[in-house]
Motif scaffolding. Structure first.
Motif, mmCIF file in Angstrom:
data_model
loop_
_atom_site.group_PDB
_atom_site.id
_atom_site.type_symbol
_atom_site.label_atom_id
_atom_site.label_comp_id
_atom_site.label_asym_id
_atom_site.label_seq_id
_atom_site.Cartn_x
_atom_site.Cartn_y
_atom_site.Cartn_z
ATOM 1 N N LYS A 1 -17.905 -7.178 -26.356
ATOM 2 C CA LYS A 1 -18.958 -6.854 -25.378
ATOM 3 C C LYS A 1 -18.586 -5.595 -24.603
ATOM 4 O O LYS A 1 -19.427 -4.741 -24.343
ATOM 5 C CB LYS A 1 -19.145 -8.011 -24.399
ATOM 6 C CG LYS A 1 -20.012 -9.119 -24.923
ATOM 7 C CD LYS A 1 -20.099 -10.224 -23.878
ATOM 8 C CE LYS A 1 -20.704 -11.462 -24.491
ATOM 9 N NZ LYS A 1 -20.569 -12.619 -23.609
ATOM 10 N N ASN B 1 -20.777 -2.150 -24.754
ATOM 11 C CA ASN B 1 -21.510 -1.734 -23.549
ATOM 12 C C ASN B 1 -20.813 -0.636 -22.757
ATOM 13 O O ASN B 1 -21.245 -0.305 -21.652
ATOM 14 C CB ASN B 1 -21.741 -2.955 -22.646
ATOM 15 C CG ASN B 1 -22.678 -3.936 -23.290
ATOM 16 O OD1 ASN B 1 -23.881 -3.717 -23.353
ATOM 17 N ND2 ASN B 1 -22.131 -5.009 -23.836
ATOM 18 N N ILE C 1 -17.357 -9.068 -16.961
ATOM 19 C CA ILE C 1 -17.781 -9.513 -18.304
ATOM 20 C C ILE C 1 -17.022 -10.797 -18.680
ATOM 21 O O ILE C 1 -17.599 -11.738 -19.219
ATOM 22 C CB ILE C 1 -17.558 -8.386 -19.349
ATOM 23 C CG1 ILE C 1 -18.540 -7.249 -19.072
ATOM 24 C CG2 ILE C 1 -17.721 -8.907 -20.775
ATOM 25 C CD1 ILE C 1 -18.386 -6.035 -19.952
ATOM 26 N N ASN D 1 -18.548 -13.730 -16.682
ATOM 27 C CA ASN D 1 -19.864 -14.121 -17.205
ATOM 28 C C ASN D 1 -19.757 -14.804 -18.563
ATOM 29 O O ASN D 1 -20.473 -15.768 -18.837
ATOM 30 C CB ASN D 1 -20.778 -12.895 -17.313
ATOM 31 C CG ASN D 1 -21.241 -12.434 -15.961
ATOM 32 O OD1 ASN D 1 -21.486 -13.229 -15.081
ATOM 33 N ND2 ASN D 1 -21.333 -11.131 -15.777
ATOM 34 N N THR D 2 -18.846 -14.308 -19.400
ATOM 35 C CA THR D 2 -18.674 -14.908 -20.722
ATOM 36 C C THR D 2 -18.132 -16.329 -20.591
ATOM 37 O O THR D 2 -18.591 -17.247 -21.272
ATOM 38 C CB THR D 2 -17.720 -14.044 -21.585
ATOM 39 O OG1 THR D 2 -18.201 -12.712 -21.581
ATOM 40 C CG2 THR D 2 -17.647 -14.537 -23.012
ATOM 41 N N SER E 1 -20.777 -18.675 -19.190
ATOM 42 C CA SER E 1 -21.728 -18.993 -20.243
ATOM 43 C C SER E 1 -21.150 -20.071 -21.174
ATOM 44 O O SER E 1 -21.847 -21.015 -21.557
ATOM 45 C CB SER E 1 -22.028 -17.707 -21.005
ATOM 46 O OG SER E 1 -22.889 -17.939 -22.037
ATOM 47 N N ARG F 1 -21.137 -23.371 -19.363
ATOM 48 C CA ARG F 1 -22.497 -23.932 -19.296
ATOM 49 C C ARG F 1 -22.849 -24.602 -20.614
ATOM 50 O O ARG F 1 -23.393 -25.694 -20.626
ATOM 51 C CB ARG F 1 -23.506 -22.808 -19.017
ATOM 52 C CG ARG F 1 -23.702 -22.591 -17.558
ATOM 53 C CD ARG F 1 -25.010 -21.867 -17.286
ATOM 54 N NE ARG F 1 -24.961 -21.402 -15.911
ATOM 55 C CZ ARG F 1 -25.028 -20.150 -15.547
ATOM 56 N NH1 ARG F 1 -25.177 -19.211 -16.456
ATOM 57 N NH2 ARG F 1 -24.961 -19.816 -14.290
ATOM 58 N N LYS G 1 -26.109 -9.700 -24.824
ATOM 59 C CA LYS G 1 -24.714 -9.348 -25.069
ATOM 60 C C LYS G 1 -23.871 -9.586 -23.822
ATOM 61 O O LYS G 1 -22.751 -10.046 -23.872
ATOM 62 C CB LYS G 1 -24.607 -7.879 -25.469
ATOM 63 C CG LYS G 1 -24.750 -7.662 -26.970
ATOM 64 C CD LYS G 1 -24.544 -6.211 -27.268
ATOM 65 C CE LYS G 1 -24.926 -5.884 -28.701
ATOM 66 N NZ LYS G 1 -25.026 -4.455 -28.932
ATOM 67 N N LEU G 2 -24.413 -9.220 -22.688
ATOM 68 C CA LEU G 2 -23.653 -9.347 -21.440
ATOM 69 C C LEU G 2 -23.694 -10.761 -20.861
ATOM 70 O O LEU G 2 -22.937 -11.083 -19.958
ATOM 71 C CB LEU G 2 -24.201 -8.367 -20.398
ATOM 72 C CG LEU G 2 -23.733 -6.934 -20.577
ATOM 73 C CD1 LEU G 2 -24.540 -6.008 -19.697
ATOM 74 C CD2 LEU G 2 -22.259 -6.790 -20.229
ATOM 75 N N ASN G 3 -24.609 -11.582 -21.403
ATOM 76 C CA ASN G 3 -24.787 -12.951 -20.902
ATOM 77 C C ASN G 3 -25.142 -13.007 -19.434
ATOM 78 O O ASN G 3 -24.741 -13.912 -18.715
ATOM 79 C CB ASN G 3 -23.529 -13.801 -21.133
ATOM 80 C CG ASN G 3 -23.478 -14.289 -22.541
ATOM 81 O OD1 ASN G 3 -24.508 -14.558 -23.154
ATOM 82 N ND2 ASN G 3 -22.285 -14.384 -23.079
ATOM 83 N N PHE G 4 -25.868 -12.042 -18.949
ATOM 84 C CA PHE G 4 -26.327 -12.107 -17.561
ATOM 85 C C PHE G 4 -27.559 -13.018 -17.531
ATOM 86 O O PHE G 4 -28.672 -12.580 -17.397
ATOM 87 C CB PHE G 4 -26.693 -10.723 -17.031
ATOM 88 C CG PHE G 4 -25.512 -9.843 -16.793
ATOM 89 C CD1 PHE G 4 -25.489 -8.549 -17.251
ATOM 90 C CD2 PHE G 4 -24.413 -10.313 -16.106
ATOM 91 C CE1 PHE G 4 -24.403 -7.737 -17.030
ATOM 92 C CE2 PHE G 4 -23.316 -9.509 -15.878
ATOM 93 C CZ PHE G 4 -23.322 -8.212 -16.350
ATOM 94 N N GLU G 5 -27.303 -14.321 -17.687
ATOM 95 C CA GLU G 5 -28.451 -15.244 -17.764
ATOM 96 C C GLU G 5 -28.800 -15.739 -16.385
ATOM 97 O O GLU G 5 -27.953 -15.900 -15.566
ATOM 98 C CB GLU G 5 -28.093 -16.414 -18.668
ATOM 99 C CG GLU G 5 -27.929 -15.963 -20.089
ATOM 100 C CD GLU G 5 -27.107 -16.925 -20.934
ATOM 101 O OE1 GLU G 5 -27.326 -16.955 -22.134
ATOM 102 O OE2 GLU G 5 -26.239 -17.599 -20.368
#
Lengths: 199, 148
Positions: free
Chosen positions: A61, A65, A82, A85-86, A89, A92, B144-148
């Motif tokens: 990622k 990016n 990053i 957030n990864t 996720s 979750r 891609k960034l998973n900014f959910e």
């Protein structure tokens, strides 16, 4: 071979080189930031096999990016963001985010001590420190992954509330409040543990 | 001097940065052994956290990641040529409009409604496809960034 970063803005220099196709420069970025990524991934994810996939995912990622990185924060902070957030996720998806972290599968013993193994003729104080460290590690395990990460970033990585806020996307006040609760819980847990031992 | 014991929050603040606590709190701490003990508990805790072994991966991260990196997409020469042609065409059309400004009304009246319709359909389709492409790219980046 690592890329020399002896420049006024090493982050920018490395990013420019990566964007020009120099993968060795990206290896240097990995080398410079993997300690922070490891700290965060270990605190948030207990399954060793998942950690490997996650770290790979995180750096892909970052690479994909990198062109969009605006230098508003340090590169390490952005990579931390990053990583956070990864991991969030992942938690979750596994429904491990809020509570009831899967302690049965915990593999915290996989943490590789930086200072290396302790010699066999360790002194009493070393033994005491080791024991205290194990008790503290166990108490940390009882915190939620987010609280554990905040404690690590503040007390081990020595980041400011503001930096932690940038990484986690939480307001500074929330970071302070979560940290206050986490420290209080840790202290109470430790005291309880010591009292049990005394009995 | 305050007679009540210090709040937990202030005890933590004192251990982290004593300069930020109020004068009354400091005065209370000087005399209250119970609060001093609470301070010591936090001091021990923070020292303990600071000295916990730091986590490290037991594998070579760079060796794992580098072979997986996607190749950077290079903008194809066809794409560059296409963009250049669109820019040149737009310039020529603008120039034509500037030069023939006084005859525009006349030109507009003489143009067939079929041609206007065709131009409109092509323009709307072009804008629609571009917007859809932009939206898709944006969604993919967010994913891609998973900014959910």
């Amino acid at each position: 071979m690592s890329v020399s970063t002896n420049h006024s803005n090493p982050d920018k220099y490395l990013i420019d080189r990566v964007l020009n196709g120099d993968k060795q420069a990206f290896a240097t970025i990995i080398h410079n930031t993997e300690a922070l990524v490891a700290q965060m991934v270990f605190r948030m994810v207990s399954r060793a096999e998942d950690r490997k996939d996650l770290v790979q995912d995180i750096y892909i990622k970052v690479y994909s990016n990198l062109q969009g990185f605006r230098h508003q924060a340090r590169l390490s902070t952005w990579i931390g963001q990053i990583t956070y957030n990864t991991c969030i996720s992942y938690l979750r998806k596994k429904q491990l985010l809020l509570s009831g972290y899967d302690n049965e599968n915990s593999e915290e013993e996989d943490i590789v001590p930086v200072q290396g193994p302790v010699a066999s003729d360790e002194s009493d104080s070393q033994l005491f420190n080791k024991e205290r460290s194990m008790i503290l590690q166990a108490a940390m395990e009882k915190l939620s992954p987010i609280h554990r990460t905040l404690v690590t970033l503040y007390h081990q990585e020595e980041m400011s509330y503001q930096e932690i806020g940038v990484i986690t996307g939480l307001p500074e006040g929330t970071v302070k409040s979560y940290l206050f609760r986490a420290r209080k819980a840790l202290k109470e847990n430790l005291l309880l543990n010591y009292k049990k031992e005394e009995l | 001097m305050i007679s009540q014991h210090i709040l937990e929050e202030d005890i933590q603040l004192y251990v982290l940065d004593a300069s930020q606590v109020k004068e009354e709190t400091m005065q209370h701490l000087e005399h209250c052994t119970a609060c001093q003990a609470r301070v010591r508990e936090y001091e021990m805790l923070f020292t303990g956290i600071g000295s916990l072994p730091k986590a490290l991966f037991d594998f070579d991260v760079a060796a794992l990641v580098l072979p997986q990196l996607p190749e950077k997409k290079k903008v194809s020469s066809y794409k560059i040529a296409g963009i250049a042609m669109v820019v040149i065409a737009a310039g020529l059309i603008s120039l034509l409009f500037i030069l023939l400004q006084y005859r525009l009304n006349e030109l507009w009246q003489n143009i067939s409604p079929w041609v206007i319709g065709l131009i409109s359909v092509v323009a709307v389709a072009f804008i629609g496809i571009s917007l859809w492409e932009m939206y898709e790219r944006y969604r993919q980046q967010l994913k891609k960034l998973n900014f959910e």
